[in-house]
Design a protein around this motif. Sequence first.
Motif, PDB file in Angstrom:
ATOM      1  N   SER A   7      42.348  42.114  45.378  1.00  0.00           N
ATOM      2  CA  SER A   7      43.765  42.212  45.060  1.00  0.00           C
ATOM      3  C   SER A   7      44.257  43.640  45.164  1.00  0.00           C
ATOM      4  O   SER A   7      43.554  44.572  44.809  1.00  0.00           O
ATOM      5  CB  SER A   7      44.012  41.709  43.636  1.00  0.00           C
ATOM      6  OG  SER A   7      43.629  40.368  43.517  1.00  0.00           O
ATOM      7  N   CYS A   8      45.475  43.800  45.648  1.00  0.00           N
ATOM      8  CA  CYS A   8      46.071  45.124  45.646  1.00  0.00           C
ATOM      9  C   CYS A   8      46.815  45.363  44.354  1.00  0.00           C
ATOM     10  O   CYS A   8      47.071  46.498  44.001  1.00  0.00           O
ATOM     11  CB  CYS A   8      46.969  45.333  46.861  1.00  0.00           C
ATOM     12  SG  CYS A   8      48.415  44.263  46.918  1.00  0.00           S
ATOM     13  N   LYS A  17      48.868  39.878  43.633  1.00  0.00           N
ATOM     14  CA  LYS A  17      49.260  40.171  45.003  1.00  0.00           C
ATOM     15  C   LYS A  17      48.021  40.662  45.755  1.00  0.00           C
ATOM     16  O   LYS A  17      47.351  41.584  45.308  1.00  0.00           O
ATOM     17  CB  LYS A  17      50.355  41.233  45.032  1.00  0.00           C
ATOM     18  CG  LYS A  17      51.628  40.791  44.311  1.00  0.00           C
ATOM     19  CD  LYS A  17      52.657  41.904  44.243  1.00  0.00           C
ATOM     20  CE  LYS A  17      53.887  41.474  43.450  1.00  0.00           C
ATOM     21  NZ  LYS A  17      54.872  42.575  43.316  1.00  0.00           N
ATOM     22  N   VAL A  18      47.754  40.034  46.885  1.00  0.00           N
ATOM     23  CA  VAL A  18      46.496  40.249  47.596  1.00  0.00           C
ATOM     24  C   VAL A  18      46.738  41.000  48.903  1.00  0.00           C
ATOM     25  O   VAL A  18      47.611  40.626  49.693  1.00  0.00           O
ATOM     26  CB  VAL A  18      45.807  38.905  47.896  1.00  0.00           C
ATOM     27  CG1 VAL A  18      44.438  39.125  48.529  1.00  0.00           C
ATOM     28  CG2 VAL A  18      45.671  38.084  46.612  1.00  0.00           C
ATOM     29  N   ASP A  19      45.963  42.039  49.133  1.00  0.00           N
ATOM     30  CA  ASP A  19      46.049  42.813  50.361  1.00  0.00           C
ATOM     31  C   ASP A  19      45.406  42.041  51.518  1.00  0.00           C
ATOM     32  O   ASP A  19      44.320  41.480  51.371  1.00  0.00           O
ATOM     33  CB  ASP A  19      45.333  44.154  50.162  1.00  0.00           C
ATOM     34  CG  ASP A  19      45.598  45.124  51.289  1.00  0.00           C
ATOM     35  OD1 ASP A  19      45.017  44.920  52.380  1.00  0.00           O
ATOM     36  OD2 ASP A  19      46.368  46.077  51.099  1.00  0.00           O
ATOM     37  N   GLN A  20      46.068  42.011  52.653  1.00  0.00           N
ATOM     38  CA  GLN A  20      45.562  41.270  53.807  1.00  0.00           C
ATOM     39  C   GLN A  20      44.193  41.771  54.240  1.00  0.00           C
ATOM     40  O   GLN A  20      43.342  40.995  54.684  1.00  0.00           O
ATOM     41  CB  GLN A  20      46.536  41.375  54.986  1.00  0.00           C
ATOM     42  CG  GLN A  20      46.113  40.549  56.206  1.00  0.00           C
ATOM     43  CD  GLN A  20      46.038  39.068  55.904  1.00  0.00           C
ATOM     44  OE1 GLN A  20      46.968  38.495  55.322  1.00  0.00           O
ATOM     45  NE2 GLN A  20      44.948  38.425  56.296  1.00  0.00           N
ATOM     46  N   LEU A  67      41.659  40.022  52.197  1.00  0.00           N
ATOM     47  CA  LEU A  67      41.562  38.623  52.623  1.00  0.00           C
ATOM     48  C   LEU A  67      40.648  38.501  53.835  1.00  0.00           C
ATOM     49  O   LEU A  67      39.820  37.591  53.916  1.00  0.00           O
ATOM     50  CB  LEU A  67      42.948  38.072  52.966  1.00  0.00           C
ATOM     51  CG  LEU A  67      43.873  37.712  51.819  1.00  0.00           C
ATOM     52  CD1 LEU A  67      45.224  37.260  52.375  1.00  0.00           C
ATOM     53  CD2 LEU A  67      43.269  36.626  50.950  1.00  0.00           C
ATOM     54  N   LYS A 127      50.937  31.954  51.826  1.00  0.00           N
ATOM     55  CA  LYS A 127      50.308  32.862  52.792  1.00  0.00           C
ATOM     56  C   LYS A 127      49.008  33.466  52.260  1.00  0.00           C
ATOM     57  O   LYS A 127      48.424  34.345  52.887  1.00  0.00           O
ATOM     58  CB  LYS A 127      51.276  33.992  53.145  1.00  0.00           C
ATOM     59  CG  LYS A 127      52.592  33.521  53.750  1.00  0.00           C
ATOM     60  CD  LYS A 127      53.517  34.702  53.992  1.00  0.00           C
ATOM     61  CE  LYS A 127      54.853  34.244  54.566  1.00  0.00           C
ATOM     62  NZ  LYS A 127      55.800  35.379  54.775  1.00  0.00           N
ATOM     63  N   SER A 128      48.593  33.011  51.090  1.00  0.00           N
ATOM     64  CA  SER A 128      47.373  33.505  50.428  1.00  0.00           C
ATOM     65  C   SER A 128      47.483  34.966  50.018  1.00  0.00           C
ATOM     66  O   SER A 128      46.479  35.635  49.810  1.00  0.00           O
ATOM     67  CB  SER A 128      46.140  33.322  51.325  1.00  0.00           C
ATOM     68  OG  SER A 128      45.963  31.976  51.672  1.00  0.00           O
ATOM     69  N   THR A 129      48.710  35.478  49.896  1.00  0.00           N
ATOM     70  CA  THR A 129      48.885  36.880  49.528  1.00  0.00           C
ATOM     71  C   THR A 129      49.544  37.062  48.156  1.00  0.00           C
ATOM     72  O   THR A 129      49.642  38.194  47.677  1.00  0.00           O
ATOM     73  CB  THR A 129      49.731  37.627  50.578  1.00  0.00           C
ATOM     74  OG1 THR A 129      50.996  36.969  50.727  1.00  0.00           O
ATOM     75  CG2 THR A 129      49.015  37.672  51.917  1.00  0.00           C
ATOM     76  N   ARG A 130      49.993  35.973  47.529  1.00  0.00           N
ATOM     77  CA  ARG A 130      50.544  36.088  46.180  1.00  0.00           C
ATOM     78  C   ARG A 130      50.368  34.778  45.426  1.00  0.00           C
ATOM     79  O   ARG A 130      50.599  33.703  45.982  1.00  0.00           O
ATOM     80  CB  ARG A 130      52.029  36.459  46.213  1.00  0.00           C
ATOM     81  CG  ARG A 130      52.573  36.803  44.820  1.00  0.00           C
ATOM     82  CD  ARG A 130      54.011  37.249  44.868  1.00  0.00           C
ATOM     83  NE  ARG A 130      54.462  37.671  43.547  1.00  0.00           N
ATOM     84  CZ  ARG A 130      55.712  38.039  43.260  1.00  0.00           C
ATOM     85  NH1 ARG A 130      56.632  38.038  44.226  1.00  0.00           N
ATOM     86  NH2 ARG A 130      56.038  38.406  42.040  1.00  0.00           N
TER      87      ARG A 130
END
Length: 234
Positions: free
Chosen positions: A17-18, A38-41, A44, A89-92
């Motif tokens: 995670s970012c 919130k996840v950094d690409q 991922l 989008k698997s980012t949040r």
Amino acid sequence: MKRLFLILSITISLLSSCSVTQSFTLSENGGSSLSDIKVDQFFLDVLEDFSDFTPQGDYSIMDEAMVNFADKLNSSSSSSNVKLRTDGKSTRYIISLDFSSLEKLVADLNGGKGNSLLIISDNKMTLNLTYDNYEELEDVIPFLSDPNFEVYGPRYSNGMSEEEYMDMISFLLGEAGPEALKKSFVSIEIETPGDITAIKGAMKTGERKAVYSFPVVDFLTLNNPLSFTIEWKK
């Protein structure tokens, strides 16, 4: 489906995670929780490279992890109204729930084993994570003890300086790793049922509000305790 359990308070797949913002609203009869992850690409992509973590269907690894964790939360007798939202989008991810006892919820997550991580009394909350009680967190989050993660966590990295850790991340994950990790923070926000009378380790932001923040790298090395104590009027 492989269960990759993540936790609300300090961790929730922290390496990937970012930013993690964890909010607790405490009341005399329990309270509520909101986790915003919130996840950094970049991370991922790193997780997707872990061949052991193979999700089913159209789920990403983070999707599966968060769904499994929401299921785990929902199975506790101390939780209710568990809801999971995602940006697709698997980012949040946002997880919200109510709880009758935060301590009991943590106990349910770690199978009823000893708990020195989080202690709450009538007018006091203490969070204390050290290298010595890190094993308790691994019981809550089995993902942390997986061999694929352990190399990044305090089991291997305790005692490293931040510079040494960043050099290791650069070697293992490439030059983008340290830059992504430097942007990674955890914030724990607490709203108390009474006016705050004493606080240690965290920052008071209102008569009944406080926040505790730390860089993810501090969790990954655990060279120093991650801890705070808040007391309030009954």
